[in-house]
Design an enzyme around this catalytic site. Structure first.
Site, PDB file in Angstrom:
ATOM      1  N   HIS A 142       1.025  -1.387   0.153  1.00  0.00           N
ATOM      2  CA  HIS A 142      -0.072   0.297  -0.243  1.00  0.00           C
ATOM      3  C   HIS A 142       1.511   1.084   0.041  1.00  0.00           C
ATOM      4  O   HIS A 142       0.387   2.336   0.171  1.00  0.00           O
ATOM      5  CB  HIS A 142      -1.110   0.018   0.864  1.00  0.00           C
ATOM      6  CG  HIS A 142      -0.145   0.728   2.383  1.00  0.00           C
ATOM      7  ND1 HIS A 142       0.472  -0.312   3.652  1.00  0.00           N
ATOM      8  CD2 HIS A 142      -0.263   1.792   3.331  1.00  0.00           C
ATOM      9  CE1 HIS A 142       1.167  -0.101   4.224  1.00  0.00           C
ATOM     10  NE2 HIS A 142       0.177   1.360   4.672  1.00  0.00           N
TER      11      HIS A 142
HETATM   12  C1  UD1 Z   1      -1.968   5.703   5.983  1.00  0.00           C
HETATM   13  C2  UD1 Z   1      -1.677   5.796   6.741  1.00  0.00           C
HETATM   14  C3  UD1 Z   1      -0.028   4.714   6.424  1.00  0.00           C
HETATM   15  C4  UD1 Z   1      -0.319   3.598   6.561  1.00  0.00           C
HETATM   16  C5  UD1 Z   1      -1.698   2.804   6.314  1.00  0.00           C
HETATM   17  C6  UD1 Z   1      -2.705   1.350   6.668  1.00  0.00           C
HETATM   18  C7  UD1 Z   1      -0.428   8.308   6.761  1.00  0.00           C
HETATM   19  C8  UD1 Z   1       0.133   8.687   6.678  1.00  0.00           C
HETATM   20  N1  UD1 Z   1      -0.225   6.893   6.107  1.00  0.00           N
HETATM   21  O1  UD1 Z   1      -2.329   5.453   4.295  1.00  0.00           O
HETATM   22  O2  UD1 Z   1       1.142   4.791   6.875  1.00  0.00           O
HETATM   23  O3  UD1 Z   1       0.653   2.258   6.795  1.00  0.00           O
HETATM   24  O4  UD1 Z   1      -2.757   3.579   6.308  1.00  0.00           O
HETATM   25  O5  UD1 Z   1      -3.898   1.698   6.120  1.00  0.00           O
HETATM   26  O6  UD1 Z   1      -0.961   8.930   7.838  1.00  0.00           O
HETATM   27  N2  UD1 Z   1      -9.109   4.959   1.672  1.00  0.00           N
HETATM   28  C9  UD1 Z   1     -10.218   4.265   1.252  1.00  0.00           C
HETATM   29  N3  UD1 Z   1     -10.663   3.972   2.539  1.00  0.00           N
HETATM   30  C10 UD1 Z   1     -10.322   3.924   3.462  1.00  0.00           C
HETATM   31  C11 UD1 Z   1      -8.850   4.648   4.146  1.00  0.00           C
HETATM   32  C12 UD1 Z   1      -8.268   4.552   2.721  1.00  0.00           C
HETATM   33  O7  UD1 Z   1     -10.968   4.304   0.263  1.00  0.00           O
HETATM   34  O8  UD1 Z   1     -11.034   3.804   4.570  1.00  0.00           O
HETATM   35  C13 UD1 Z   1      -8.786   5.128   0.408  1.00  0.00           C
HETATM   36  C14 UD1 Z   1      -8.805   6.412   0.065  1.00  0.00           C
HETATM   37  O9  UD1 Z   1      -8.870   6.375  -1.764  1.00  0.00           O
HETATM   38  C15 UD1 Z   1      -7.870   7.438   0.123  1.00  0.00           C
HETATM   39  C16 UD1 Z   1      -6.685   6.370   0.148  1.00  0.00           C
HETATM   40  O10 UD1 Z   1      -6.953   4.754   0.332  1.00  0.00           O
HETATM   41  O11 UD1 Z   1      -7.814   8.804  -0.714  1.00  0.00           O
HETATM   42  C17 UD1 Z   1      -4.866   6.521   1.224  1.00  0.00           C
HETATM   43  O12 UD1 Z   1      -5.342   6.887   2.249  1.00  0.00           O
HETATM   44  P1  UD1 Z   1      -4.954   7.244   3.318  1.00  0.00           P
HETATM   45  O13 UD1 Z   1      -5.268   7.493   4.676  1.00  0.00           O
HETATM   46  O14 UD1 Z   1      -4.510   9.004   2.376  1.00  0.00           O
HETATM   47  O15 UD1 Z   1      -3.222   6.901   3.712  1.00  0.00           O
HETATM   48  P2  UD1 Z   1      -3.439   5.248   3.423  1.00  0.00           P
HETATM   49  O16 UD1 Z   1      -2.157   5.067   2.526  1.00  0.00           O
HETATM   50  O17 UD1 Z   1      -4.254   4.619   4.310  1.00  0.00           O
END
Ligand code: UD1
Length: 368
Positions: free
Chosen positions: A204
């Site tokens: 991820h």
């Molecule tokens: C976040 C953390 C990372 C952690 C990871 C575990 C930061 C900088 N990153 O990354 O350290 O290892 O979580 O999962 O805080 N999305 C969904 N549903 C959700 C959450 C996210 O669809 O419930 C999708 C969205 O498109 C979003 C993307 O995932 O834009 C990224 O989510 P985000 O919370 O920005 O960061 P992660 O990549 O999940």
């Protein structure tokens, strides 16, 4: 005055906050929970609350996804009134996600002491958003709890007084100890036809999944590995979106693709895996605790003890190295490893005891 306002926002926070909340209560302290809503999909959070027995949050901030700046700013804006109304003795944050730095920053600016659980880890890679979150959170923390003793060197180098830091072990491994007996057997998640053993893949990190070339080359190598043994791939929502956007679905054809899994399913799959391929931070530690070989698809790690003592090997995005490491494991090799100090299931108890003594000392100074 003994309320500790605890913050969790994203999936990797939940297995860290669960034992902390339990240990605070056992120590006679009040832990109140703020969920920022950085992760909001049921598969990324509701099931973790259920699996880990975390009480419903006292405050839910519903920030959701956005750019780092917007997400961090939204957490800050929404956390400030909660901090004001709760007036806690301290704010406790875990790990390195955007919610961690956002809430720590609000608390520090309002003069509320900050407690950081899982402090001092450094990848020395500022291209990684979490590294910036780690460095900044540690700078403004009053109490720092370390999972590995060497993290103290990083803090010292950054001018953080050593007396603020306490090496207590790993609260995420507390959760693992507490829940291993309840792990869902791999055969139940995968079906009996995969009973001969599998490899597990998670991906991820933006550096791996946001670049079409890197993602394609990793998935091509994994597709090859999938011809040697079944590869199970629970896909993070971000990764699924990128695979679709880059038209790489064809590379998943030979893999056992699953949606994001609950904690107990994941534990069962990790424990039974012949090896794990991952770019996660937490999984590097969980595989070390389980004694399962881990091939980390990153160039660096902020958790070096998993390399020096545990089962972790850094293979980066070099797929030749990945294929070689897999051949070695399947040929009977692979790093055996040992369990690092204090990864014994009692880290949260140590933390609660130190917080209690620290609160008593703060109170003594206040009245003196
Ligand atoms: C976040 C953390 C990372 C952690 C990871 C575990 C930061 C900088 N990153 O990354 O350290 O290892 O979580 O999962 O805080 N999305 C969904 N549903 C959700 C959450 C996210 O669809 O419930 C999708 C969205 O498109 C979003 C993307 O995932 O834009 C990224 O989510 P985000 O919370 O920005 O960061 P992660 O990549 O999940």
């Amino acid at each position: 005055m003994s309320t500790i306002l605890c913050v969790a926002g994203a999936r990797p926070n939940f297995m860290k906050i669960a034992p902390v909340l339990g240990a605070l209560a056992e120590a006679g302290l009040t832990g109140r929970l703020v969920h920022t809503g950085q992760h909001y999909d049921p598969a990324m959070n509701d099931c973790f609350f259920r699996d880990l027995g975390i009480p419903a949050p006292d405050h839910y901030l519903e920030v959701g996804s956005a750019s780092h700046a917007v997400q961090t700013a939204e957490v800050m804006k929404r956390f400030e009134p909660v901090l004001e109304s709760e007036a806690p003795a301290a704010v406790l944050v875990v790990g390195d996600v955007n919610s961690t730095i956002a809430c720590a920053l609000v608390a520090a600016k309002r003069g509320v002491p900050v407690i950081h659980v899982e402090a001092g880890l450094r990848s020395f890679d500022r291209a990684m958003p979490e590294e910036i979150n780690r460095v900044l959170t540690d700078q403004i923390s009053d109490l720092l709890f370390l999972t590995e003793a060497e993290a103290l060197d990083n803090l010292r180098r950054e001018g953080i007084p050593a007396e603020r830091a306490h090496f207590v072990g790993n609260v995420m491994i507390d959760s693992l100890h507490r829940n291993l007996a309840r792990a869902v057997p791999a055969a139940q998640t995968l079906g009996e036809e995969m009973a001969d053993g599998h490899a597990l893949l998670t991906l991820h990190r933006p550096s791996n999944v946001d670049d079409a070339g890197t993602l394609a080359s990793l998935l091509e190598a994994v597709a090859d590995i999938g011809r040697q043994l079944p590869v199970v791939f629970p896909i993070h929502p971000r990764t699924r979106a990128r695979i679709e956007a880059y038209g790489l679905q064809g590379l998943l054809a030979g893999l056992k693709v699953l949606p994001p899994l609950g904690y107990l399913e994941m534990l069962g799959l990790m424990r039974a895996a012949k090896f794990v391929m991952t770019d996660s931070g937490g999984i590097q530690e969980e595989t070390t605790a389980l004694g399962v070989p881990c091939l980390t698809l990153r160039e660096n790690t902020e958790r070096p003890i998993t390399l020096t003592q545990g089962t972790n090997v850094l293979v980066g995005t070099d797929t030749t190295k990945l294929r070689q490491a897999v051949a070695e494991i399947l040929g009977g090799g692979g790093c055996a490893g040992r369990i690092p100090q204090y990864w014994d299931g009692r880290a949260a108890q140590r933390i609660a005891a130190i917080i209690r003594a620290w609160l008593a000392e703060t109170e003594r100074r206040r009245v003196a």
